[in-house]
Design a protein around this motif. Structure first.
Motif, short mmCIF file in Angstrom:
data_model
loop_
_atom_site.label_atom_id
_atom_site.label_comp_id
_atom_site.label_asym_id
_atom_site.label_seq_id
_atom_site.Cartn_x
_atom_site.Cartn_y
_atom_site.Cartn_z
N GLU A 1 -49.97 -38.73 50.41
CA GLU A 1 -49.56 -38.23 51.85
C GLU A 1 -50.65 -39.14 52.92
OE1 GLU A 1 -47.32 -35.53 52.94
OE2 GLU A 1 -46.85 -34.43 50.83
N ILE A 2 -49.83 -39.43 53.58
CA ILE A 2 -50.26 -40.35 54.86
C ILE A 2 -50.37 -39.47 55.80
CG2 ILE A 2 -50.62 -42.22 56.64
CD1 ILE A 2 -49.13 -44.14 54.70
N ASN A 3 -51.41 -38.87 56.61
CA ASN A 3 -50.70 -37.79 57.09
C ASN A 3 -50.87 -39.04 58.59
OD1 ASN A 3 -51.89 -35.22 56.75
ND2 ASN A 3 -53.71 -36.49 56.61
N MET A 4 -49.26 -38.26 59.32
CA MET A 4 -48.65 -39.54 60.86
C MET A 4 -48.91 -38.51 61.75
SD MET A 4 -47.55 -41.70 58.58
CE MET A 4 -46.22 -42.95 59.27
N GLU A 5 -48.73 -39.17 62.89
CA GLU A 5 -48.39 -38.80 63.91
C GLU A 5 -47.34 -38.34 64.30
OE1 GLU A 5 -49.31 -41.33 66.82
OE2 GLU A 5 -51.56 -41.80 66.08
N GLN A 6 -46.04 -38.47 63.83
CA GLN A 6 -45.02 -37.94 63.60
C GLN A 6 -44.66 -38.47 62.67
OE1 GLN A 6 -43.24 -39.82 67.26
NE2 GLN A 6 -41.15 -38.99 67.69
N ASP A 7 -42.74 -37.25 62.42
CA ASP A 7 -42.53 -37.56 61.38
C ASP A 7 -41.39 -38.52 61.58
OD1 ASP A 7 -43.81 -35.32 59.84
OD2 ASP A 7 -41.97 -34.03 60.62
N VAL A 8 -41.29 -39.69 59.90
CA VAL A 8 -40.53 -40.39 60.16
C VAL A 8 -39.12 -39.85 59.47
CG1 VAL A 8 -39.85 -43.05 58.87
CG2 VAL A 8 -42.32 -42.00 59.71
N TYR A 9 -37.76 -40.14 59.55
CA TYR A 9 -36.99 -39.54 59.53
C TYR A 9 -35.60 -40.71 59.50
CZ TYR A 9 -37.88 -35.05 60.43
OH TYR A 9 -38.52 -33.42 60.39
N HIS A 10 -34.48 -40.99 58.15
CA HIS A 10 -33.33 -41.92 58.36
C HIS A 10 -32.10 -41.04 58.68
CE1 HIS A 10 -36.37 -45.60 56.31
NE2 HIS A 10 -37.18 -44.26 56.78
N ASN A 11 -31.65 -41.99 59.24
CA ASN A 11 -30.16 -41.50 58.65
C ASN A 11 -29.27 -42.04 58.05
OD1 ASN A 11 -30.07 -40.35 62.03
ND2 ASN A 11 -30.05 -42.32 62.79
N VAL A 12 -28.86 -40.89 56.96
CA VAL A 12 -28.13 -41.26 56.05
C VAL A 12 -26.84 -40.16 55.47
CG1 VAL A 12 -28.23 -40.99 53.53
CG2 VAL A 12 -30.66 -41.49 54.84
N PHE A 13 -25.56 -40.17 55.38
CA PHE A 13 -24.74 -39.12 55.59
C PHE A 13 -24.18 -38.96 56.40
CE2 PHE A 13 -25.89 -40.27 51.03
CZ PHE A 13 -24.58 -41.23 51.07
N ASP A 14 -25.28 -39.19 58.03
CA ASP A 14 -25.08 -38.11 59.32
C ASP A 14 -26.27 -36.44 59.02
OD1 ASP A 14 -23.32 -39.87 60.71
OD2 ASP A 14 -21.53 -39.26 59.62
#
Length: 334
Positions: free
Chosen positions: A305-318
């Motif tokens: 896992e890469i330590n991200m400064e901010q979590d990444v989210y995708h909008n799927v099915f609302d």
């Protein structure tokens, strides 16, 4: 003594075993913040989901559940025995049973080891292959051992796997593995507009649109096959002008053959191609948090896992699906 799959109505019993063990044993080894994180992670919802997915087993003595263990792919987790029954071989028995189940499909077993159990895992033949870091809040972190064991009697279920460039005729087979829109989104996020994906959609994406890449030599769709035919697929694309970073995507295996090691072997072949032929420095990929089987497959071949400064989210099915970013460095091939 009875060992079997856990039943949905037993989730509270399993939860109590886990929590009682954590509260009684872990204070000897961990700070309060770490103990609280263990308790929070092994909540009733997570336990219930693992039971529903057929991943959790229980050990009973005189009709009483005294121990439990869970497997996800070749990853062993949540192995707990009630404190009063520890030191009597029950933990070892559970581990052996879990290994026997994993051995049907994989040649190695992997576990994230807690301090109280490290000695038992070592005695069972596990070796430390890496370390993970768990942020527990308040500036406290836990460094844990990632251990692996080669399973001696594992049968090779996938035969000789090979990798070649994608061909138009592959589309019919590959699109046939995607049976619903949830599977489509876990596989490709929003890269395809509509479900179902057709042969024409896939070939247009790859051949006419160059995988949405600007430069013709930035995109490599690949197909895995053995004596039975096409069994897997993934794409590779460069993400930097220097062509030092390659990103894997659209990783998929014939759904009738999943759990037999095809995915791991395909990824290892793809990494060999990336590092030895394309001479890249790093390979990256993203996996949705709600796709644990894929996540542990990537972990098994060395992705971290890469330590991200901010979590990444995708909008799927609302809904907001968290995407876990992972990478593997060139040291893999050295």
């Amino acid at each position: 003594m009875e060992y079997r799959l856990a039943k949905p109505e037993e989730k509270k019993d399993i939860y109590k075993i886990v929590q009682d063990t954590i509260k009684k044993i872990y204070p000897k080894y961990y700070l309060t913040e770490i103990i609280n994180m263990f308790s929070k992670f092994h909540n009733e919802q997570n336990i219930s989901e693992d039971i529903e997915n057929g991943n959790t087993y229980v050990l009973l003595e005189k009709n009483r559940i005294i121990g439990t263990g869970t497997i996800k792919g070749n990853h062993i987790t949540r192995v707990y025995v009630l404190p009063d029954f520890q030191g009597k071989g029950f933990g070892t028995y559970i581990m052996k049973q879990l290994e026997a189940e994993i051995e049907k499909r994989y040649d190695t077993a992997e576990i994230d080891a807690s301090l109280p159990a490290c000695k038992m895992y070592y005695n069972l033949g596990y070796k430390t292959i890496d370390h993970g870091i768990w942020e527990c809040g308040g500036g406290v972190i836990q460094v844990y051992e990632i251990m692996e064991k080669k399973l001696k009697n594992a049968a090779d279920k996938s035969g000789e796997l090979r990798l070649r460039p994608y061909k138009n005729c592959d589309a019919k087979t590959i699109t046939g593995w995607i049976h619903d829109e949830t599977a489509l989104r876990k596989w490709s996020s929003d890269r395809y507009e509509m479900f179902p994906v057709t042969e024409a959609d896939m070939n247009n994406k790859y051949m006419e649109c160059n995988g949405d890449c600007m430069n013709p030599d930035d995109f490599y769709p690949m197909t895995a096959f053995d004596e039975s035919g096409v069994v897997g697929h993934l794409i590779m694309r460069f993400t930097d002008e220097q062509k030092q970073i390659l990103r894997f995507g659209f990783v998929i295996v014939d759904d009738s053959k999943r759990g037999r090691g095809y995915g791991k072997k395909m990824l290892m072949l793809a990494l060999k191609f990336a590092f030895e032929i394309l001479k890249v420095r790093k390979v990256t990929l993203g996996v949705f948090e709600n796709n644990p089987s894929a996540y542990y497959c990537y972990r098994a071949v060395g992705f971290k896992e890469i330590n991200m400064e901010q979590d990444v989210y995708h909008n799927v099915f609302d809904e907001k699906w968290k995407c876990i970013e992972m990478e593997i460095e060139k040291i893999y091939a050295e």
